[in-house]
Design a protein around this motif. Structure first.
Motif, PDB file in Angstrom:
ATOM      1  N   ILE A 239     -33.879  18.861  27.465  1.00  0.00           N
ATOM      2  CA  ILE A 239     -33.552  18.056  28.646  1.00  0.00           C
ATOM      3  C   ILE A 239     -34.498  18.327  29.830  1.00  0.00           C
ATOM      4  N   LYS A 240     -35.559  19.101  29.601  1.00  0.00           N
ATOM      5  CA  LYS A 240     -36.475  19.412  30.689  1.00  0.00           C
ATOM      6  C   LYS A 240     -37.701  18.495  30.695  1.00  0.00           C
ATOM      7  N   LEU A 241     -37.674  17.491  29.835  1.00  0.00           N
ATOM      8  CA  LEU A 241     -38.783  16.541  29.770  1.00  0.00           C
ATOM      9  C   LEU A 241     -38.547  15.423  30.779  1.00  0.00           C
ATOM     10  N   GLU A 242     -38.507  15.776  32.050  1.00  0.00           N
ATOM     11  CA  GLU A 242     -38.062  14.859  33.103  1.00  0.00           C
ATOM     12  C   GLU A 242     -38.939  13.620  33.213  1.00  0.00           C
ATOM     13  N   GLN A 243     -40.228  13.761  33.039  1.00  0.00           N
ATOM     14  CA  GLN A 243     -41.122  12.611  33.180  1.00  0.00           C
ATOM     15  C   GLN A 243     -40.802  11.551  32.128  1.00  0.00           C
ATOM     16  N   ASN A 244     -40.609  11.984  30.884  1.00  0.00           N
ATOM     17  CA  ASN A 244     -40.279  11.044  29.804  1.00  0.00           C
ATOM     18  C   ASN A 244     -38.907  10.419  30.025  1.00  0.00           C
ATOM     19  N   ILE A 245     -37.943  11.248  30.391  1.00  0.00           N
ATOM     20  CA  ILE A 245     -36.573  10.773  30.601  1.00  0.00           C
ATOM     21  C   ILE A 245     -36.538   9.743  31.726  1.00  0.00           C
ATOM     22  N   ASN A 246     -37.215  10.031  32.825  1.00  0.00           N
ATOM     23  CA  ASN A 246     -37.224   9.104  33.964  1.00  0.00           C
ATOM     24  C   ASN A 246     -37.898   7.785  33.613  1.00  0.00           C
ATOM     25  N   ALA A 247     -38.944   7.848  32.799  1.00  0.00           N
ATOM     26  CA  ALA A 247     -39.623   6.616  32.381  1.00  0.00           C
ATOM     27  C   ALA A 247     -38.674   5.730  31.571  1.00  0.00           C
ATOM     28  N   ILE A 248     -37.895   6.343  30.683  1.00  0.00           N
ATOM     29  CA  ILE A 248     -36.930   5.582  29.889  1.00  0.00           C
ATOM     30  C   ILE A 248     -35.834   5.007  30.785  1.00  0.00           C
ATOM     31  N   LEU A 249     -35.329   5.819  31.715  1.00  0.00           N
ATOM     32  CA  LEU A 249     -34.264   5.352  32.599  1.00  0.00           C
ATOM     33  C   LEU A 249     -34.718   4.188  33.468  1.00  0.00           C
ATOM     34  N   GLU A 250     -35.954   4.230  33.926  1.00  0.00           N
ATOM     35  CA  GLU A 250     -36.484   3.122  34.731  1.00  0.00           C
ATOM     36  C   GLU A 250     -36.569   1.843  33.896  1.00  0.00           C
ATOM     37  N   GLU A 251     -36.953   1.976  32.637  1.00  0.00           N
ATOM     38  CA  GLU A 251     -37.015   0.811  31.756  1.00  0.00           C
ATOM     39  C   GLU A 251     -35.616   0.262  31.489  1.00  0.00           C
ATOM     40  N   LEU A 252     -34.647   1.145  31.284  1.00  0.00           N
ATOM     41  CA  LEU A 252     -33.275   0.708  31.020  1.00  0.00           C
ATOM     42  C   LEU A 252     -32.693  -0.064  32.197  1.00  0.00           C
ATOM     43  N   GLU A 253     -33.049   0.343  33.401  1.00  0.00           N
ATOM     44  CA  GLU A 253     -32.543  -0.340  34.595  1.00  0.00           C
ATOM     45  C   GLU A 253     -32.891  -1.826  34.570  1.00  0.00           C
ATOM     46  N   GLN A 254     -34.020  -2.162  33.979  1.00  0.00           N
ATOM     47  CA  GLN A 254     -34.473  -3.548  33.964  1.00  0.00           C
ATOM     48  C   GLN A 254     -33.756  -4.390  32.913  1.00  0.00           C
ATOM     49  N   ARG A 255     -32.946  -3.740  32.071  1.00  0.00           N
ATOM     50  CA  ARG A 255     -32.222  -4.464  31.017  1.00  0.00           C
ATOM     51  C   ARG A 255     -30.813  -4.882  31.477  1.00  0.00           C
ATOM     52  N   ILE A 256     -30.356  -4.358  32.615  1.00  0.00           N
ATOM     53  CA  ILE A 256     -28.982  -4.601  33.076  1.00  0.00           C
ATOM     54  C   ILE A 256     -28.974  -5.804  34.012  1.00  0.00           C
ATOM     55  N   THR A 257     -28.193  -6.827  33.651  1.00  0.00           N
ATOM     56  CA  THR A 257     -28.131  -8.052  34.448  1.00  0.00           C
ATOM     57  C   THR A 257     -26.668  -8.415  34.699  1.00  0.00           C
ATOM     58  N   PRO A 258     -26.386  -9.289  35.675  1.00  0.00           N
ATOM     59  CA  PRO A 258     -25.005  -9.726  35.923  1.00  0.00           C
ATOM     60  C   PRO A 258     -24.376 -10.399  34.704  1.00  0.00           C
ATOM     61  N   GLU A 259     -25.193 -10.978  33.831  1.00  0.00           N
ATOM     62  CA  GLU A 259     -24.670 -11.675  32.645  1.00  0.00           C
ATOM     63  C   GLU A 259     -24.376 -10.720  31.493  1.00  0.00           C
ATOM     64  N   GLY A 260     -24.972  -9.540  31.518  1.00  0.00           N
ATOM     65  CA  GLY A 260     -24.787  -8.573  30.442  1.00  0.00           C
ATOM     66  C   GLY A 260     -26.007  -7.693  30.298  1.00  0.00           C
ATOM     67  N   ILE A 261     -26.057  -6.909  29.237  1.00  0.00           N
ATOM     68  CA  ILE A 261     -27.149  -5.958  29.032  1.00  0.00           C
ATOM     69  C   ILE A 261     -28.030  -6.446  27.891  1.00  0.00           C
ATOM     70  N   LYS A 262     -29.338  -6.506  28.145  1.00  0.00           N
ATOM     71  CA  LYS A 262     -30.281  -7.088  27.198  1.00  0.00           C
ATOM     72  C   LYS A 262     -30.808  -6.034  26.232  1.00  0.00           C
ATOM     73  N   GLN A 263     -31.102  -6.477  25.021  1.00  0.00           N
ATOM     74  CA  GLN A 263     -31.659  -5.574  24.010  1.00  0.00           C
ATOM     75  C   GLN A 263     -33.148  -5.319  24.254  1.00  0.00           C
ATOM     76  N   TYR A 264     -33.824  -6.272  24.900  1.00  0.00           N
ATOM     77  CA  TYR A 264     -35.209  -6.092  25.352  1.00  0.00           C
ATOM     78  C   TYR A 264     -35.281  -6.506  26.814  1.00  0.00           C
ATOM     79  N   ARG A 265     -36.359  -6.101  27.485  1.00  0.00           N
ATOM     80  CA  ARG A 265     -36.482  -6.407  28.914  1.00  0.00           C
ATOM     81  C   ARG A 265     -36.343  -7.901  29.172  1.00  0.00           C
ATOM     82  N   ASP A 266     -36.967  -8.714  28.344  1.00  0.00           N
ATOM     83  CA  ASP A 266     -36.883 -10.166  28.499  1.00  0.00           C
ATOM     84  C   ASP A 266     -36.161 -10.805  27.325  1.00  0.00           C
TER      85      ASP A 266
END
Length: 492
Positions: free
Chosen positions: A345-372
């Protein structure tokens, strides 16, 4: 388990619900005292009396007007609960009743209470319960007020009614296809046989209905054809699980004994193949790696740090936004699960990169399997679980995820047909919808209980339970299943 959160809401909202619990408890304790000599019992004597105790309780329910199938279904998974007995060293029927039986009894009554709230016809039963003193006056008045509140909010009432009928609709679908499901065990292709049965078994076990089915053929197949299924397959995904994992999972679930040395050798050989085949197994073969790690856990194989590091060492280029955007939401979360599972759990750079990508998948209509891409139940479940695992569920509090989940369950149940040609994606989506509901119900946090309340009840109910200081320490007297924060498995 999809009613646990609903029962929590009722217990937090209804001030006089303890009067209801106490009336039920007194009633059944008196019947037990009248029918059994209450003395200390050794384990063998206790085992001999359990069936008689269940028969007594079942008879009482039938006299009240309950449906026999409903009562039998509730006690189908009693074996899971009875495993607790060894830990607590129960020595009397009263202790057995308190720890194991009474929570199930309370659930049976609570299910009828919510049926009453949405006008599911149970009037004769309610009158019977009143006549037996099981519905205290104060509780009846409070319940009637809640019913009036729901009547004044038809959208919430319809949501609650649809939610209550999910289990019944799924059980009906299973009952109609029982012989077909059992015949799937005779498929010739081991890949179809095991993958399909694995996915169906996972859904059946979600509702603890395993005892309704005859799995003898698949048991025989797993025991007698190890060389056929103890193999890995290409293109492994969460919807296309690795063949050996399906076999090991079913063997574990169905209490099938395998040759442990043969399985361990296969897994260790697979490890060497995996690290040689991929530059970065963690991102290039995420799901395959996840199934491998879960299988080593099944077999109690503990990899040393050097071996673990060879599996998860990944060049930084794989965590660039342009690479991550092409990975599925579920795959991104599984990478985080692998980090957590292996305590990396100390791989903060990798973890943060994934979390930032996940944020872009969450929409008012639901959660997307890919960014677009498209909204999916799989993506919804893994995003929910990720935020539970990381203790960040507040991030999702404004999203109406439950409406999408319930709608998808109804749609997929309509489309689902059990056959050799069953669509794996459809079963997978249904499974992850149920798993999402498990999180909403069994993760007993303020965020999850309020989220469920917003969907099922009027704002007056939400406001009242939001002010309850015990919202995350509810001591309601039904069963409280939990979810492991690392694995996602149900804790009984």
């Amino acid at each position: 388990m999809i009613f646990q959160g609903l029962f929590n809401i009722l217990s937090l909202y209804l001030d006089d619900i303890d009067l209801f619990y106490n009336a039920i408890d007194t009633y059944f304790r008196e019947r037990i005292n009248d029918s059994f000599q209450i003395t200390s019992l050794n384990k063998e004597e206790l085992d001999n009396k359990i069936d008689k105790l269940i028969d007594l309780i079942t008879d009482e329910f039938l006299q009240m007007g309950f449906n026999q199938n409903e009562i039998e279904n509730k006690f189908l998974d009693l074996g899971i609960e009875l495993n607790k007995c060894d830990k607590f060293e129960l020595s009397s029927l009263v202790e057995l009743y308190d720890l194991i039986i009474s929570p199930i009894i309370f659930e049976i009554f609570l299910e009828k209470i919510v049926d009453y709230l949405v006008d599911i016809s149970i009037s004769p039963l309610i009158l019977n319960l009143k006549s037996k003193g099981l519905l205290p006056l104060e509780f009846i008045v409070e319940l009637r007020n809640l019913k009036d509140l729901l009547d004044a909010n038809p959208e919430n009432k319809e949501n609650l009614k649809k939610y209550l009928q999910i289990r019944e609709k799924f059980i009906t679908k299973l009952s109609q296809n029982k012989s077909t499901i059992e015949s799937l065990e005779d498929l010739n292709n081991p890949k179809d046989k095991l993958q399909l049965l694995y996915l169906i078994y996972r859904i059946i076990s979600f509702f603890h209905l395993e005892k309704r089915f005859d799995f003898s053929h698949i048991k025989d197949y797993i025991v007698n054809n190890v060389n056929e299924w103890l193999i890995t397959i290409p293109l492994v995904t969460l919807r296309n699980p690795d063949l050996y994992f399906c076999g090991l999972f079913l063997a574990k679930s169905l209490n099938i004994k395998l040759n442990p040395e043969k399985v361990k050798k296969f897994l260790l050989d697979l490890y060497e193949e995996g690290v040689d085949e991929f530059e970065a197994p963690l991102v290039e073969a995420t799901d395959g790696l996840y199934y491998f790690l879960k299988s080593t856990e099944f077999m109690k194989i503990w990899l040393n740090d050097e071996k673990v590091n060879r599996l998860i060492e990944t060049d930084q280029k794989f965590f660039e936004p342009n690479y991550l955007k092409d990975l599925e939401t579920s795959q991104l979360v599984v990478i985080l699960k692998i980090y957590t599972l292996l305590r990396k759990i100390k791989l903060e750079q990798n973890i943060n990169a994934i979390l930032e990508e996940l944020e872009q998948r969450i929409t008012p209509e639901g959660i997307k399997q890919y960014r677009d891409g498209f909204i999916s139940s799989e993506a919804t479940y893994y995003t929910l679980f990720c935020n539970y695992m990381r203790n960040t569920l507040d991030k999702l509090k404004e999203y109406d995820l439950l409406n999408s989940i319930v709608s998808r369950i109804y749609r997929n149940l309509e489309l689902l047909e059990f056959s050799a040609d069953t669509n794996f994606d459809l079963i997978s989506e249904l499974f992850y919808s149920f798993e999402s509901l498990k999180l909403f119900n069994c993760v007993e946090t303020r965020q999850m209980i309020i989220h469920l309340a917003k969907y099922l009840f009027p704002k007056e109910v939400v406001e009242k339970i939001s002010l309850n200081t015990e919202i995350i320490e509810t001591k309601a007297r039904f069963r409280h299943l939990k979810v492991d924060r690392i694995t996602g498995e149900t804790i009984y």
